[in-house]
Design a protein around this motif. Structure first.
Motif, PDB file in Angstrom:
ATOM      1  N   TYR A 114      52.422  57.392  40.405  1.00 43.09           N
ATOM      2  CA  TYR A 114      52.073  56.056  40.908  1.00 43.09           C
ATOM      3  C   TYR A 114      53.320  55.299  41.361  1.00 43.09           C
ATOM      4  N   LEU A 115      54.432  55.473  40.650  1.00 47.55           N
ATOM      5  CA  LEU A 115      55.670  54.801  41.049  1.00 47.55           C
ATOM      6  C   LEU A 115      56.165  55.326  42.396  1.00 47.55           C
ATOM      7  N   GLU A 116      56.015  56.623  42.608  1.00 52.14           N
ATOM      8  CA  GLU A 116      56.404  57.215  43.894  1.00 52.14           C
ATOM      9  C   GLU A 116      55.553  56.647  45.029  1.00 52.14           C
ATOM     10  N   LEU A 117      54.253  56.572  44.796  1.00 52.02           N
ATOM     11  CA  LEU A 117      53.350  56.027  45.813  1.00 52.02           C
ATOM     12  C   LEU A 117      53.614  54.547  46.054  1.00 52.02           C
ATOM     13  N   LEU A 118      53.889  53.826  44.991  1.00 52.18           N
ATOM     14  CA  LEU A 118      54.152  52.403  45.111  1.00 52.18           C
ATOM     15  C   LEU A 118      55.395  52.158  45.960  1.00 52.18           C
ATOM     16  N   THR A 119      56.413  52.969  45.759  1.00 53.87           N
ATOM     17  CA  THR A 119      57.639  52.855  46.549  1.00 53.87           C
ATOM     18  C   THR A 119      57.368  53.152  48.020  1.00 53.87           C
ATOM     19  N   GLN A 120      56.541  54.154  48.281  1.00 51.30           N
ATOM     20  CA  GLN A 120      56.261  54.563  49.659  1.00 51.30           C
ATOM     21  C   GLN A 120      55.365  53.583  50.396  1.00 51.30           C
ATOM     22  N   PHE A 121      54.412  52.995  49.668  1.00 56.55           N
ATOM     23  CA  PHE A 121      53.367  52.210  50.337  1.00 56.55           C
ATOM     24  C   PHE A 121      53.291  50.769  49.839  1.00 56.55           C
ATOM     25  N   LEU A 122      54.422  50.229  49.402  1.00 58.49           N
ATOM     26  CA  LEU A 122      54.430  48.883  48.819  1.00 58.49           C
ATOM     27  C   LEU A 122      53.919  47.831  49.794  1.00 58.49           C
ATOM     28  N   LYS A 123      54.144  48.036  51.081  1.00 60.99           N
ATOM     29  CA  LYS A 123      53.721  47.058  52.082  1.00 60.99           C
ATOM     30  C   LYS A 123      52.307  47.318  52.601  1.00 60.99           C
ATOM     31  N   ASP A 124      51.674  48.337  52.073  1.00 64.59           N
ATOM     32  CA  ASP A 124      50.312  48.686  52.485  1.00 64.59           C
ATOM     33  C   ASP A 124      49.319  47.948  51.592  1.00 64.59           C
ATOM     34  N   ASP A 125      48.524  47.067  52.187  1.00 67.91           N
ATOM     35  CA  ASP A 125      47.568  46.287  51.392  1.00 67.91           C
ATOM     36  C   ASP A 125      46.600  47.166  50.626  1.00 67.91           C
ATOM     37  N   GLN A 126      46.352  48.390  51.119  1.00 65.82           N
ATOM     38  CA  GLN A 126      45.399  49.270  50.449  1.00 65.82           C
ATOM     39  C   GLN A 126      45.865  49.615  49.038  1.00 65.82           C
ATOM     40  N   VAL A 127      47.166  49.598  48.815  1.00 69.41           N
ATOM     41  CA  VAL A 127      47.680  49.854  47.474  1.00 69.41           C
ATOM     42  C   VAL A 127      47.142  48.826  46.493  1.00 69.41           C
ATOM     43  N   PHE A 128      47.061  47.578  46.940  1.00 70.85           N
ATOM     44  CA  PHE A 128      46.731  46.488  46.032  1.00 70.85           C
ATOM     45  C   PHE A 128      45.236  46.272  45.844  1.00 70.85           C
ATOM     46  N   ASP A 129      44.410  46.845  46.711  1.00 71.70           N
ATOM     47  CA  ASP A 129      42.965  46.720  46.482  1.00 71.70           C
ATOM     48  C   ASP A 129      42.323  48.074  46.190  1.00 71.70           C
ATOM     49  N   SER A 130      43.158  49.067  45.870  1.00 73.54           N
ATOM     50  CA  SER A 130      42.650  50.387  45.493  1.00 73.54           C
ATOM     51  C   SER A 130      42.476  50.422  43.984  1.00 73.54           C
ATOM     52  N   LEU A 131      41.244  50.186  43.534  1.00 72.85           N
ATOM     53  CA  LEU A 131      40.965  50.084  42.103  1.00 72.85           C
ATOM     54  C   LEU A 131      41.368  51.350  41.362  1.00 72.85           C
ATOM     55  N   GLU A 132      41.097  52.512  41.975  1.00 67.21           N
ATOM     56  CA  GLU A 132      41.408  53.774  41.298  1.00 67.21           C
ATOM     57  C   GLU A 132      42.917  53.929  41.093  1.00 67.21           C
ATOM     58  N   PHE A 133      43.708  53.459  42.048  1.00 70.24           N
ATOM     59  CA  PHE A 133      45.161  53.561  41.938  1.00 70.24           C
ATOM     60  C   PHE A 133      45.697  52.579  40.894  1.00 70.24           C
ATOM     61  N   ILE A 134      45.274  51.315  40.960  1.00 74.37           N
ATOM     62  CA  ILE A 134      45.801  50.287  40.065  1.00 74.37           C
ATOM     63  C   ILE A 134      45.402  50.564  38.611  1.00 74.37           C
ATOM     64  N   TRP A 135      44.147  50.969  38.402  1.00 75.48           N
ATOM     65  CA  TRP A 135      43.694  51.237  37.022  1.00 75.48           C
ATOM     66  C   TRP A 135      44.465  52.405  36.418  1.00 75.48           C
ATOM     67  N   ALA A 136      44.654  53.475  37.184  1.00 72.50           N
ATOM     68  CA  ALA A 136      45.416  54.614  36.680  1.00 72.50           C
ATOM     69  C   ALA A 136      46.873  54.226  36.422  1.00 72.50           C
ATOM     70  N   ALA A 137      47.425  53.363  37.279  1.00 73.01           N
ATOM     71  CA  ALA A 137      48.798  52.889  37.080  1.00 73.01           C
ATOM     72  C   ALA A 137      48.911  52.103  35.777  1.00 73.01           C
ATOM     73  N   ILE A 138      47.946  51.234  35.523  1.00 72.40           N
ATOM     74  CA  ILE A 138      47.932  50.451  34.282  1.00 72.40           C
ATOM     75  C   ILE A 138      47.903  51.371  33.068  1.00 72.40           C
ATOM     76  N   LEU A 139      47.018  52.358  33.092  1.00 75.06           N
ATOM     77  CA  LEU A 139      46.877  53.261  31.944  1.00 75.06           C
ATOM     78  C   LEU A 139      48.131  54.113  31.747  1.00 75.06           C
ATOM     79  N   SER A 140      48.794  54.465  32.838  1.00 76.59           N
ATOM     80  CA  SER A 140      49.999  55.285  32.708  1.00 76.59           C
ATOM     81  C   SER A 140      51.164  54.495  32.137  1.00 76.59           C
ATOM     82  N   GLU A 141      51.070  53.161  32.174  1.00 73.11           N
ATOM     83  CA  GLU A 141      52.126  52.305  31.621  1.00 73.11           C
ATOM     84  C   GLU A 141      51.877  51.963  30.147  1.00 73.11           C
ATOM     85  N   LEU A 142      50.668  52.199  29.671  1.00 77.62           N
ATOM     86  CA  LEU A 142      50.328  51.812  28.300  1.00 77.62           C
ATOM     87  C   LEU A 142      50.346  53.010  27.347  1.00 77.62           C
TER      88      LEU A 142
END
Length: 266
Positions: A114-142
């Motif tokens: 997720y960190l790799e994808l975030l770095t690559q696509f930080l300016k892509d709005d789809q990153v921020f409204d992609s529920l599957e990506f954000i939820w998995a990112a949250i769980l990987s941090e906890l």
């Protein structure tokens, strides 16, 4: 059980009447702010009808054949990465990669992905409204086996705020049975709807451990998080009450997005 059927009549911007026809019941009048919000939503829905008619649910789940739990997520990751390298990723496979690692029990790899994808696509709005990506990112941090205090300035807290682009998602993930399509005013896009949030497959909804859910449940009750969601709700309501695509509406949405960007530091 048979669902109630009703017709909706907007007699005034501040009066909405629901008349139940099957079975017949006395009409219900909604007035005040709730009526104003509902009438605006109905107006905007008529304006955009047909544009998103078939996308109130995550159609990418079906396109990627993810309704059932993948039996070999690591093999699927390998196939997807090869496919992404060869062709355009029209179905958003990349945003499911962290979830696939979590499903495979590779917590650390999910975080790196997720960190790799975030770095690559930080300016892509789809990153921020992609529920599957954000939820998995949250769980990987906890942590998976310990309840932890989530600091308001931490990356995971920022991700949780980011998840609120769909105001129903967190409560649904926390298995809060009180959440309904009418709890919140979403911002008029399919990915912000209740239907979109609940259309994710069961295996994905169950990726979190009980410790992770409790950590998030406690964080969602903090004053700082509640202040953020209340402000987003107010700005969303303000924008949705204005005529669709008007200068006033565009200004109000820009105000909402500016606040979110100020509060989310990824």
């Amino acid at each position: 059980m048979k669902d109630n059927r009703f017709k909706v009549e907007v007699t005034d911007v501040n009066v909405v009447t629901l008349t139940f026809t099957d079975p017949p019941c006395p009409p219900v009048k909604i007035t005040g702010q709730e009526a104003g919000i509902l009438s605006s939503l109905l107006s905007n829905a008529r304006h955009t009808s047909g544009m998103h008619a078939s996308t109130d649910r995550n159609q990418f789940v079906e396109a990627l054949n993810l309704q059932d739990e993948p039996t070999d997520p690591l093999k699927l990751i390998k196939q997807w990465k090869a496919s992404i390298a060869r062709t355009s990723d029209i179905n958003g496979k990349r945003y499911w990669l962290p979830a696939m690692y979590l499903l495979a029990g590779k917590h650390d790899k999910a975080r790196l992905q997720y960190l790799e994808l975030l770095t690559q696509f930080l300016k892509d709005d789809q990153v921020f409204d992609s529920l599957e990506f954000i939820w998995a990112a949250i769980l990987s941090e906890l942590p998976t086996a310990a309840i932890t205090h989530i600091k308001s300035s931490s990356r995971v807290a920022n991700l949780v705020r980011c998840l609120y682009s769909n105001p129903f998602a967190l409560k649904i993930m926390l298995k809060d049975n009180t959440v309904t399509p009418f709890n919140k005013t979403h911002r008029g896009t399919n990915k912000a709807s209740y239907s979109w949030a609940v259309s994710h497959p069961n295996w994905f909804m169950n990726l979190a451990t009980e410790s992770q859910l409790e950590s998030l449940r406690r964080h969602s009750e903090t004053t700082i998080y509640k202040s953020y969601t209340e402000t987003v709700d107010k700005l969303t309501d303000k924008a949705m009450l204005l005529p669709n695509a008007s200068k006033e509406s565009n200004h109000a949405f820009n105000e909402l997005y500016s606040y979110e960007k100020m509060m989310i530091n990824l």
